[in-house]
Design an enzyme around this catalytic site. Structure first.
Site, PDB file in Angstrom:
ATOM      1  N   ASP A 294       0.849  -1.181   0.000  1.00  9.75           N
ATOM      2  CA  ASP A 294       0.000   0.000   0.000  1.00  9.75           C
ATOM      3  C   ASP A 294       0.897   1.247   0.000  1.00  9.75           C
ATOM      4  O   ASP A 294       2.128   1.169   0.106  1.00  9.75           O
ATOM      5  CB  ASP A 294      -0.949  -0.010   1.199  1.00  9.75           C
ATOM      6  N   GLU A 490     -10.122   7.137   4.669  1.00 10.19           N
ATOM      7  CA  GLU A 490      -9.473   6.514   5.818  1.00 10.19           C
ATOM      8  C   GLU A 490      -8.718   7.529   6.658  1.00 10.19           C
ATOM      9  O   GLU A 490      -8.280   8.560   6.178  1.00 10.19           O
ATOM     10  CB  GLU A 490      -8.538   5.383   5.401  1.00 10.19           C
TER      11      GLU A 490
END
Length: 601
Positions: A294, A490
């Site tokens: 990520d 997020e």
């Protein structure tokens, strides 16, 4: 005679010296043969370059080619100067032209987060977020959405979509709850049909196949207290029962890539979990595609800023094949090369990573067709895709309460509409819309819920709107309050201190109730909201989730043009203090998993 031989020899010489094209450039050869041939021709610098992905804002096309980068990406909000389909295609093709002009001519992979449509590009069709698609419980619809998204992505240049999220969200306080199809593994399993939509029945299927990504491996939805990038402190047995099955399904569907989670499992960052990545994902589940990190995630292994040679070594040896190091590609290349030359990362591990990366590029057909198929732009944001999105909105609505006030009469009615989310397309689209966190306001084309209520009104019906509810009186037959959340993604979306209606929402609803007019509340949100205390005052309640660009689909349900079919894939908590609450845990939810009413005809 000698002269004749010389002439003949000179004519034959060029044919004798011409070398055949390399096997890896032969589209008729098998993928494995092409990979093996290319690997033999690659230097260590070529190989570690293929394992590296940089943000477009960090490198020019020439710099990316000089670094031998295997991939580029646009993070949320990272767009070309002209944020149009052609502007994107020009940008992606410029990186591709530089890549294929290198000695080996290995094309680049360009990745984007097209998580509810091609959401970085202005004018794209913006579909409901996954929480709504889960409520629709229509895997075929989700596959069609994947297909539409792939066409819009491919027509603008990128070949890789960091989607779908097959996480199982177990705590509504988590800021990524709306990226989950539901709290049960079944929800993600059935909706893994998105992968087939994105890739086609096989990767490279024309037109418009893009590489899909199952994310985030593994347990990101199970962190303690729903903390984003937190620690999943559960047993391996529970991890396998709840969070692993969707990845097994994704692999069965042939997903080409898997993204590793920012989160930890039992205190160890997933990016350093060799057992879970190599032993479970690659060996046990037989995943043959590429594993990508990520965004900047290897930086977090030791809990300090930046990444170190040790973090590079740990993550490569754990089994990660490509590294999303958006702003630090040269540093990563330097560290990885030194680790290989010192023998701390084996050349076999480097070759394994390259086999996986190159195989996906060959399967996608990038060596034969590296540039954007701009003919696909005719579908971009078009009528057919928007009608599909509107149908998805209809099917995602969940009717939770109805004291006879719904559906709204289309004829001879007087409707008052209020609330901050009634006429705000940015709010109804949510996060990951043009920018990472999303934003309020008229940011994308489409229809708001108010637009839908006005356009759907029949003869003799008036629809009046005031955001705060000012001007309502007893002459109105019904009031519709469209309230809930504003955009987030997020991190910023975590709600450890509760997730109820805000002061503006409460004041708006109170003003409508004071008029004595029946009130329908529509929640626009990325999770169930804590509304139990206010619920007795609602005559009707509809969960609209984050419907995207086609808000008129909400109005279709409110008017009864579509009888609601949506069912909860998240237990609706009796209070925020009840979290986590999930099906089968023995807790009494306000509305249980699977709940959803229909209109009586």
């Amino acid at each position: 005679m000698l002269a004749g031989l010389l002439v003949a020899g000179s004519a034959l010489a060029p044919m004798a010296s011409a070398s055949p094209a390399p096997l890896y450039k032969n589209p008729h050869a098998s993928t494995s043969a092409r990979v093996n041939d290319l690997l033999k021709r690659m230097s260590l610098d070529d190989k570690i370059g293929q394992m590296t992905q940089a943000e477009r804002g960090a490198v020019t096309p020439d710099q990316a080619a000089a670094l031998k980068l295997g991939s580029l990406l646009s993070g949320g909000g990272s767009v070309p100067a002209s944020n149009t389909p052609n502007g994107w295609a020009d940008m992606v093709d410029s990186y591709q032209k530089a890549a294929v002009s290198t000695p080996l001519g290995i094309p680049t992979l360009y990745g984007v987060d097209a998580v509810h449509g091609h959401n970085n590009v202005y004018g794209a069709t913006i579909f409901p977020h996954n929480i709504g698609l889960g409520a629709a419980n229509n895997p075929r619809l989700v596959e069609k959405i994947g297909r539409a998204t792939a066409l819009e992505v491919a027509g603008t240049g990128p070949q890789w979509d960091f989607s779908p999220c097959v996480c199982v969200a177990r705590d509504d306080r988590w800021g990524r709850t709306y990226e989950s199809f539901g709290e049960s593994p079944r929800d993600a399993i059935v909706n893994a049909s998105a992968i087939t939509g994105l890739q086609g029945r096989r990767l490279g299927e024309k037109p418009g196949s893009v590489l899909a990504t199952a994310k985030h491996y593994i347990g990101d939805g199970g962190t303690t207290n729903g903390v984003d990038q937190g620690d999943t402190e559960i047993s391996e047995r529970e991890l396998r029962q709840i969070h692993l099955p969707p990845f097994r399904e994704a692999i069965d569907r042939g997903v080409g890539s898997v993204m590793i989670s920012f989160s930890s499992f039992q205190g160890v960052r997933m990016h350093a979990q060799k057992y879970l990545i190599t032993d479970v994902l690659k060996k046990e589940l037989r995943f043959r595609g590429l594993v990508i990190s990520d965004y900047n995630a290897i930086n977090q292994i030791d809990g300090k800023e930046g990444f170190t040679p040790e973090e590079v070594r740990l993550s490569v040896n754990a089994g990660i094949d490509m590294f999303m190091v958006p702003w630090d590609a040269p540093q990563f290349l330097s560290y990885l090369k030194a680790e290989v030359e010192a023998g701390r990362v084996s050349r076999d591990r480097i070759d394994d990573a390259n086999r996986r990366i190159l195989a996906e590029k060959f399967e996608l057909g990038l060596f034969e067709h590296p540039y954007t198929d701009r003919s696909l732009q005719k579908t971009f944001g078009g009528k057919q895709h928007r009608e599909l999105a509107r149908q998805a909105v209809r099917e995602s609505q969940v009717l939770l309460k109805n004291d006879g006030v719904l559906p709204l009469a289309k004829k001879d009615n007087k409707i008052f509409v209020a609330g901050k989310n009634a006429n705000d397309i940015g709010n109804q689209a949510g996060g990951w819309t043009l920018t990472w966190q999303g934003q309020s306001g008229p940011v994308i084309p489409g229809t708001t819920i108010l637009d839908g209520l006005k356009s759907g009104a029949g003869k003799g019906t008036t629809v009046t709107y005031d955001r705060a509810g000012n001007g309502i009186d007893k002459s109105y037959q019904v009031a519709v309050a469209v309230v809930g959340e504003t955009p987030y993604a997020e991190g910023q979306g975590d709600r450890p201190n509760g997730f109820g209606l805000d002061a503006e929402d409460l004041a708006t609803i109170a003003k409508l109730k004071a008029s004595g007019v029946p009130v329908v509340v529509v929640t626009v949100s990325g999770r169930p909201l804590d509304i139990a205390a206010q619920l007795p005052g609602f005559d009707g309640l509809v969960a609209a989730w984050l419907p995207g660009s086609e808000g008129a689909g909400v109005a279709d349900v409110l008017y009864g043009d579509y009888n609601p079919t949506g069912k909860l894939t998240f237990s609706w908590p009796a209070s925020a203090a009840q979290e986590p609450v999930n099906v089968g845990d023995g807790k009494k939810a306000l509305y249980p998993y699977g709940y959803g009413l229909r209109y009586r005809r």
